[in-house]
Design a protein around this motif. Structure first.
Motif, PDB file in Angstrom:
ATOM      1  N   GLY A  75      56.027 104.725  76.017  1.00  0.00           N
ATOM      2  CA  GLY A  75      54.999 105.591  75.433  1.00  0.00           C
ATOM      3  C   GLY A  75      55.338 105.915  73.988  1.00  0.00           C
ATOM      4  O   GLY A  75      56.509 106.027  73.604  1.00  0.00           O
ATOM      5  N   LEU A  76      54.303 106.090  73.183  1.00  0.00           N
ATOM      6  CA  LEU A  76      54.481 106.288  71.745  1.00  0.00           C
ATOM      7  C   LEU A  76      55.432 107.440  71.420  1.00  0.00           C
ATOM      8  O   LEU A  76      56.331 107.300  70.585  1.00  0.00           O
ATOM      9  N   SER A  77      55.247 108.591  72.064  1.00  0.00           N
ATOM     10  CA  SER A  77      56.061 109.754  71.683  1.00  0.00           C
ATOM     11  C   SER A  77      57.539 109.484  71.968  1.00  0.00           C
ATOM     12  O   SER A  77      58.407 109.820  71.162  1.00  0.00           O
ATOM     13  N   SER A  78      57.804 108.874  73.100  1.00  0.00           N
ATOM     14  CA  SER A  78      59.180 108.540  73.446  1.00  0.00           C
ATOM     15  C   SER A  78      59.804 107.585  72.421  1.00  0.00           C
ATOM     16  O   SER A  78      60.962 107.751  72.013  1.00  0.00           O
ATOM     17  N   GLY A 104      51.300 107.200  77.482  1.00  0.00           N
ATOM     18  CA  GLY A 104      50.862 106.222  78.474  1.00  0.00           C
ATOM     19  C   GLY A 104      51.902 105.184  78.840  1.00  0.00           C
ATOM     20  O   GLY A 104      52.170 104.932  79.993  1.00  0.00           O
ATOM     21  N   GLY A 105      52.480 104.553  77.852  1.00  0.00           N
ATOM     22  CA  GLY A 105      53.485 103.536  78.142  1.00  0.00           C
ATOM     23  C   GLY A 105      52.906 102.187  78.526  1.00  0.00           C
ATOM     24  O   GLY A 105      51.697 102.055  78.774  1.00  0.00           O
ATOM     25  N   GLU A 106      53.776 101.177  78.498  1.00  0.00           N
ATOM     26  CA  GLU A 106      53.472  99.807  78.921  1.00  0.00           C
ATOM     27  C   GLU A 106      52.458  99.070  78.048  1.00  0.00           C
ATOM     28  O   GLU A 106      51.933  98.049  78.454  1.00  0.00           O
ATOM     29  N   ASP A 107      52.193  99.600  76.855  1.00  0.00           N
ATOM     30  CA  ASP A 107      51.281  98.871  75.978  1.00  0.00           C
ATOM     31  C   ASP A 107      51.962  97.671  75.310  1.00  0.00           C
ATOM     32  O   ASP A 107      51.296  96.738  74.882  1.00  0.00           O
ATOM     33  N   GLN A 138      59.326 112.741  76.650  1.00  0.00           N
ATOM     34  CA  GLN A 138      58.668 112.790  77.952  1.00  0.00           C
ATOM     35  C   GLN A 138      59.635 112.482  79.089  1.00  0.00           C
ATOM     36  O   GLN A 138      59.345 112.724  80.241  1.00  0.00           O
ATOM     37  N   GLY A 139      60.766 111.898  78.736  1.00  0.00           N
ATOM     38  CA  GLY A 139      61.766 111.634  79.776  1.00  0.00           C
ATOM     39  C   GLY A 139      61.485 110.350  80.501  1.00  0.00           C
ATOM     40  O   GLY A 139      60.430 109.726  80.350  1.00  0.00           O
TER      41      GLY A 139
END
Lengths: 348, 348
Positions: free
Chosen positions: B242-245, B289-292, B341-342
């Motif tokens: 995810g972007l923030s991570s 979201g992740g996985e992009d 986000q962990g």
């Protein structure tokens, strides 16, 4: 064999964001010049200058490749590394780096993973390799370890399985059958323990073969020895599945036959006495035992003077034309075809 | 979504000695000059001349990283390769080889593994990489895939996470949040299917985001684009968690802060409409979201003219001094700290 219920238990979920892999690998040191960047980015960066490299990978699954009821986690970590380094050595290469991926269920506390990584670190230190990458994830059931090992080749000295020629000598390092018998002892003690948990087994007489099972070594020393002796094998493989299976690989890929002499098979006295105790044939154990992680190699006849006096190397047969087939020559001088033993994991 | 019970079923145990990995990889071709020897020996032999290489590894576990009830095996094979290639690209390297290890329970017939390997082969072909090693073993439960990817670096062009400098631009490739929303659609349809197996869902409106989830791509094209534009990022990472991570990783390792602009986040129209349908905030989806598998990079201000007109790259913020912290600047021009986000796998 006895699980200590009083050891400290830190849940993996307590580690928080990305803490686990950092925590487990924080003591790992990078020793190789070729390691430009180890753990901590999207990938490791390696620089081997103009050396060729070898890459090999292995996946170890709980309940298939190991049983934690008698395999201490530290030993498991050590062995997981060693089985990969053994493949690197079997190419006549020197191991330099590994990556380690673990999938683990939440039945394992942090302390268990620390034990596992302590074993990995010990192997890395003894074999002088850098742990340059890894991944730690959860599993719905048991423990799974995937290791990829990298090694460097000195000049054009790589050795494949396919280079054996008729009249070459078939040579093995160390001795055979110990790891398999060690496993038999451990499984027997596990059954005893189930019946009587207070029984204190005397495993001292079996310490050699138990160590062969729990803490095998990759024969990096043999790669150095061959270099010192100025011997480049014509073919080489490590003995993970058993001698007969590895002979089949070399013969098939080199398109040759082979005579293997029963009387030449190197057996440790403990292997012989344990075979007698279990009433099993030591030749069968040496041929099919597996997990010894010795090296099986073929060398040209002209290299015989260089290796003949060496206690680490035993000539056990010689390579023949393909048409001659692959045979065991027994002590009674009869010839028995060597058959593939097959790959047992899916038949279990 | 529906498992066809009538497909041919060949038990893995029928394959016999060492037949499985040979069978699965027999069509794989070696295209790279650097691949001296692929599958078939104790290790692969690779020759990168004087180029540096990168190595990365990932482990995918059934029930943790994928759900076979909506992930076709061919897509799973493809995606397993892609997520590793994405890590190679994130180092500004070009992927060249992979090794693939699979642990599989006997609930899978040979035909299932053939599907999986067909996906692996498709990815290998599209991304021009050689499959040079592997291991196939049994698992006591589900399916597990471990892939190690290798890539080469052109000169000294490797890019780490730690090179971002204050005033650098924060740039992302493609658009965000699609893969996560695709997963939400698939999970919703799975629940519908459980209640009514005869329901034929109309997934057409969601095809873009479902494809983002089931068949993501590694942005090898962006690596080439950056080279063509003569832009070397100061730092780079791929967006898997995810972007923030990923922003946190770059800022932490570069010891910098960052302002990220909500209004600049690139969102596909389907992402926006699906967020409305699910009544969730599209910014939250884009951030977490992740996985992009898009690339997040920082570039020096002076490279702005080279990238500004490019539709594949969006400037979404800029790097600040560490003391400024890491913030999302909302459309209302308020600043909200971005939190890690962990890593959710062990908390599940």
């Amino acid at each position: 064999m006895i699980e200590d219920k009083n050891i400290q238990r830190t849940e993996l979920s307590d580690l928080g964001e990305f803490g686990l892999i950092d925590h487990l690998t924080k003591n790992f040191k990078m020793n190789h010049k070729s390691t430009i960047k180890g753990i901590g980015d999207d990938a490791a960066v390696l620089d081997f200058k103009d050396n060729k490299i070898v890459v090999t990978t292995d996946l170890l699954v709980e309940g298939v490749h190991f049983d934690l009821s008698y395999m201490p986690l530290k030993h498991l970590g050590y062995k997981s590394v060693v089985v990969n380094l053994s493949d690197v050595c079997a190419m006549n290469a020197t191991p330099t780096q590994i990556t380690v991926s673990i999938a683990v269920s939440n039945r394992f506390p942090l302390e268990a993973l620390e034990e596992l990584y302590a074993g990995i670190e010990t192997a890395a230190s003894i074999y002088n390799i850098d742990v340059v990458g890894g991944d730690t994830t959860s599993s719905t059931t048991g423990l799974l370890i995937s290791i990829t090992a990298i090694g460097t080749i000195d000049g054009d000295n790589e050795v494949y399985r396919h280079g054996a020629k008729p009249n070459d000598l078939l040579v093995v390092s160390g001795d055979l059958g110990g790891a398999y018998l060690g496993l038999q002892i451990l499984e027997r003690e596990k059954e005893v323990y189930k019946v009587n948990p207070n029984n204190q087994p005397d495993l001292e007489p079996y310490s050699y073969i138990i160590e062969r099972q729990l803490k095998p070594e990759a024969r990096k020393d043999i790669i150095k020895l061959l270099k010192d002796l100025d011997v480049k094998p014509t073919s080489m493989i490590d003995i993970s599945d058993g001698l007969s299976s590895e002979i089949m690989h070399i013969c098939k890929q080199s398109e040759v036959g082979c005579d293997l002499f029963e009387e030449k098979l190197p057996l440790d006295p403990v292997v012989i006495s344990t075979c007698e105790e279990f009433n099993i044939d030591s030749t069968t154990v040496a041929l099919n035992g597996g997990e010894d992680y010795e090296l099986l190699l073929t060398v040209s006849q002209e290299d015989f003077p260089k290796i003949k006096a060496n206690p680490s190397l035993t000539v056990i047969g010689f390579i023949k034309e393909k048409e001659s087939g692959i045979h065991l020559v027994t002590r009674a001088e009869t010839k028995i075809p060597i058959k593939a033993q097959g790959w047992k994991n899916f038949n279990a």
